[in-house]
Motif scaffolding. Structure first.
Motif, mmCIF file in Angstrom:
data_model
loop_
_atom_site.group_PDB
_atom_site.id
_atom_site.type_symbol
_atom_site.label_atom_id
_atom_site.label_comp_id
_atom_site.label_asym_id
_atom_site.label_seq_id
_atom_site.Cartn_x
_atom_site.Cartn_y
_atom_site.Cartn_z
ATOM 1 N N ARG A 44 123.959 74.110 44.717
ATOM 2 C CA ARG A 44 125.180 74.269 43.930
ATOM 3 C C ARG A 44 126.317 73.439 44.517
ATOM 4 O O ARG A 44 126.357 73.164 45.707
ATOM 5 C CB ARG A 44 125.644 75.728 43.917
ATOM 6 N N ARG A 45 127.253 73.089 43.640
ATOM 7 C CA ARG A 45 128.471 72.388 44.058
ATOM 8 C C ARG A 45 129.517 73.414 44.466
ATOM 9 O O ARG A 45 129.450 74.580 44.102
ATOM 10 C CB ARG A 45 129.020 71.541 42.927
ATOM 11 N N ALA A 46 130.507 72.931 45.213
ATOM 12 C CA ALA A 46 131.617 73.790 45.613
ATOM 13 C C ALA A 46 132.520 74.030 44.409
ATOM 14 O O ALA A 46 132.764 73.128 43.609
ATOM 15 C CB ALA A 46 132.405 73.130 46.734
ATOM 16 N N ALA A 47 133.027 75.268 44.280
ATOM 17 C CA ALA A 47 133.916 75.604 43.174
ATOM 18 C C ALA A 47 135.167 74.737 43.237
ATOM 19 O O ALA A 47 135.781 74.587 44.296
ATOM 20 C CB ALA A 47 134.285 77.080 43.245
ATOM 21 N N GLU A 48 135.526 74.153 42.118
ATOM 22 C CA GLU A 48 136.690 73.284 41.971
ATOM 23 C C GLU A 48 136.690 72.109 42.939
ATOM 24 O O GLU A 48 137.728 71.513 43.211
ATOM 25 C CB GLU A 48 137.979 74.096 42.104
ATOM 26 N N GLY A 49 135.520 71.782 43.508
ATOM 27 C CA GLY A 49 135.404 70.625 44.394
ATOM 28 C C GLY A 49 136.155 70.768 45.704
ATOM 29 O O GLY A 49 136.498 69.763 46.328
ATOM 30 N N MET A 50 136.408 72.010 46.135
ATOM 31 C CA MET A 50 137.164 72.239 47.364
ATOM 32 C C MET A 50 136.296 72.911 48.420
ATOM 33 O O MET A 50 135.474 73.770 48.101
ATOM 34 C CB MET A 50 138.383 73.120 47.091
ATOM 35 N N ALA A 51 136.506 72.510 49.688
ATOM 36 C CA ALA A 51 135.783 73.115 50.800
ATOM 37 C C ALA A 51 136.654 73.095 52.043
ATOM 38 O O ALA A 51 137.519 72.227 52.198
ATOM 39 C CB ALA A 51 134.480 72.372 51.060
ATOM 40 N N ALA A 103 128.958 78.727 40.512
ATOM 41 C CA ALA A 103 128.378 79.600 39.497
ATOM 42 C C ALA A 103 128.689 81.081 39.728
ATOM 43 O O ALA A 103 129.072 81.789 38.802
ATOM 44 C CB ALA A 103 126.866 79.391 39.434
ATOM 45 N N CYS A 104 128.520 81.548 40.975
ATOM 46 C CA CYS A 104 128.639 82.989 41.206
ATOM 47 C C CYS A 104 129.757 83.381 42.164
ATOM 48 O O CYS A 104 130.032 84.558 42.321
ATOM 49 C CB CYS A 104 127.312 83.547 41.714
ATOM 50 N N GLY A 105 130.377 82.426 42.830
ATOM 51 C CA GLY A 105 131.487 82.721 43.722
ATOM 52 C C GLY A 105 131.088 83.166 45.114
ATOM 53 O O GLY A 105 131.934 83.573 45.903
ATOM 54 N N THR A 106 129.816 83.101 45.457
ATOM 55 C CA THR A 106 129.350 83.465 46.786
ATOM 56 C C THR A 106 129.873 82.459 47.812
ATOM 57 O O THR A 106 129.984 81.270 47.518
ATOM 58 C CB THR A 106 127.803 83.466 46.820
ATOM 59 N N VAL A 107 130.162 82.933 49.020
ATOM 60 C CA VAL A 107 130.602 82.041 50.084
ATOM 61 C C VAL A 107 129.406 81.228 50.566
ATOM 62 O O VAL A 107 128.355 81.779 50.899
ATOM 63 C CB VAL A 107 131.219 82.829 51.258
ATOM 64 N N LEU A 108 129.561 79.915 50.582
ATOM 65 C CA LEU A 108 128.515 78.990 51.008
ATOM 66 C C LEU A 108 128.964 78.311 52.292
ATOM 67 O O LEU A 108 130.141 78.024 52.466
ATOM 68 C CB LEU A 108 128.289 77.918 49.939
ATOM 69 N N LEU A 144 131.924 63.266 57.702
ATOM 70 C CA LEU A 144 133.072 63.827 56.981
ATOM 71 C C LEU A 144 133.752 62.828 56.046
ATOM 72 O O LEU A 144 134.110 63.200 54.924
ATOM 73 C CB LEU A 144 134.081 64.429 57.958
ATOM 74 N N PRO A 145 133.954 61.555 56.434
ATOM 75 C CA PRO A 145 134.563 60.620 55.479
ATOM 76 C C PRO A 145 133.735 60.449 54.203
ATOM 77 O O PRO A 145 134.276 60.353 53.099
ATOM 78 C CB PRO A 145 134.643 59.306 56.257
ATOM 79 N N GLU A 146 132.443 60.456 54.339
ATOM 80 C CA GLU A 146 131.541 60.347 53.176
ATOM 81 C C GLU A 146 131.668 61.580 52.275
ATOM 82 O O GLU A 146 131.708 61.468 51.051
ATOM 83 C CB GLU A 146 130.108 60.194 53.681
ATOM 84 N N ILE A 147 131.750 62.748 52.889
ATOM 85 C CA ILE A 147 131.883 63.992 52.132
ATOM 86 C C ILE A 147 133.247 64.070 51.454
ATOM 87 O O ILE A 147 133.377 64.542 50.326
ATOM 88 C CB ILE A 147 131.661 65.207 53.055
ATOM 89 N N ALA A 148 134.272 63.572 52.140
ATOM 90 C CA ALA A 148 135.643 63.638 51.612
ATOM 91 C C ALA A 148 135.815 62.806 50.347
ATOM 92 O O ALA A 148 136.760 63.016 49.591
ATOM 93 C CB ALA A 148 136.637 63.187 52.680
ATOM 94 N N ARG A 149 134.904 61.883 50.072
ATOM 95 C CA ARG A 149 134.982 61.096 48.830
ATOM 96 C C ARG A 149 134.697 61.948 47.600
ATOM 97 O O ARG A 149 135.186 61.671 46.518
ATOM 98 C CB ARG A 149 133.988 59.932 48.884
ATOM 99 N N THR A 150 133.885 63.002 47.761
ATOM 100 C CA THR A 150 133.519 63.823 46.603
ATOM 101 C C THR A 150 134.103 65.233 46.651
ATOM 102 O O THR A 150 134.186 65.886 45.622
ATOM 103 C CB THR A 150 131.984 63.926 46.478
ATOM 104 N N LEU A 151 134.469 65.702 47.838
ATOM 105 C CA LEU A 151 135.029 67.047 47.979
ATOM 106 C C LEU A 151 136.450 66.965 48.530
ATOM 107 O O LEU A 151 136.754 66.114 49.352
ATOM 108 C CB LEU A 151 134.194 67.892 48.939
ATOM 109 N N ASP A 152 137.290 67.877 48.065
ATOM 110 C CA ASP A 152 138.633 68.012 48.616
ATOM 111 C C ASP A 152 138.508 68.890 49.860
ATOM 112 O O ASP A 152 138.309 70.099 49.760
ATOM 113 C CB ASP A 152 139.560 68.654 47.579
#
Length: 142
Positions: free
Chosen positions: A85-92, A109-114, A123-131
């Motif tokens: 699953r993706r992070a809700a609202e693209g935030m982590a 989808a369900c709001g569970t903590v991931l 981290l720079p690679e991840i920061a391109r797709t996630l806030d």
């Protein structure tokens, strides 16, 4: 009983009865019988039913491999949904301690903590797709 069968006590060149196989792998005899009807190789014509240690080990490993879910760098595995699953609202959130980073987010989808560990260098690679909200903990404060 453990949630996962143990591999470390199974001897490859030993034959086990169903009860012995259950004891050494940490599951019930009923589970071993279910595995035998589901594809675990047993020695034919032998009474009591015998199972080779290497066959038991290979079967457990193959079952684990079927359940494994590979996630991309910007996704998480949700234990409730049992899916990637993706992070809700693209935030982590990201906590960095001694060069190790841990991402935490909510399931879209369900709001569970991931959560998932990642290398700090990614981290720079991840920061391109996630806030990301990155929090660094100083080693001297410990």
């Amino acid at each position: 009983m453990p949630k996962q069968a143990r591999l470390n006590g199974i001897k490859a060149f030993k034959s086990y009865t169903i009860e012995e196989a259950a004891a050494v792998s940490g599951v019930s005899p009923r589970t071993i019988r279910n595995w035998a009807s589901d594809g675990l190789r047993v020695m034919d014509g032998a009474r009591p039913t015998l199972i080779r240690g290497d066959d038991l080990r290979d079967y457990i490993k193959s079952q684990r491999a079927k359940r494994a879910v590979k996630t991309r760098i910007d996704t998480f595995y949700c234990v409730c949904c049992r899916k990637e699953r993706r992070a809700a609202e693209g935030m982590a959130d990201c906590d960095v301690i001694e060069g190790r980073a841990k991402l935490t987010a909510l399931c879209e989808a369900c709001g569970t903590v991931l959560s998932k560990p990642v290398a700090e260098t990614r981290l720079p690679e991840i920061a391109r797709t996630l806030d990301l909200k990155i929090t660094r903990y100083d080693e001297t404060l410990r």
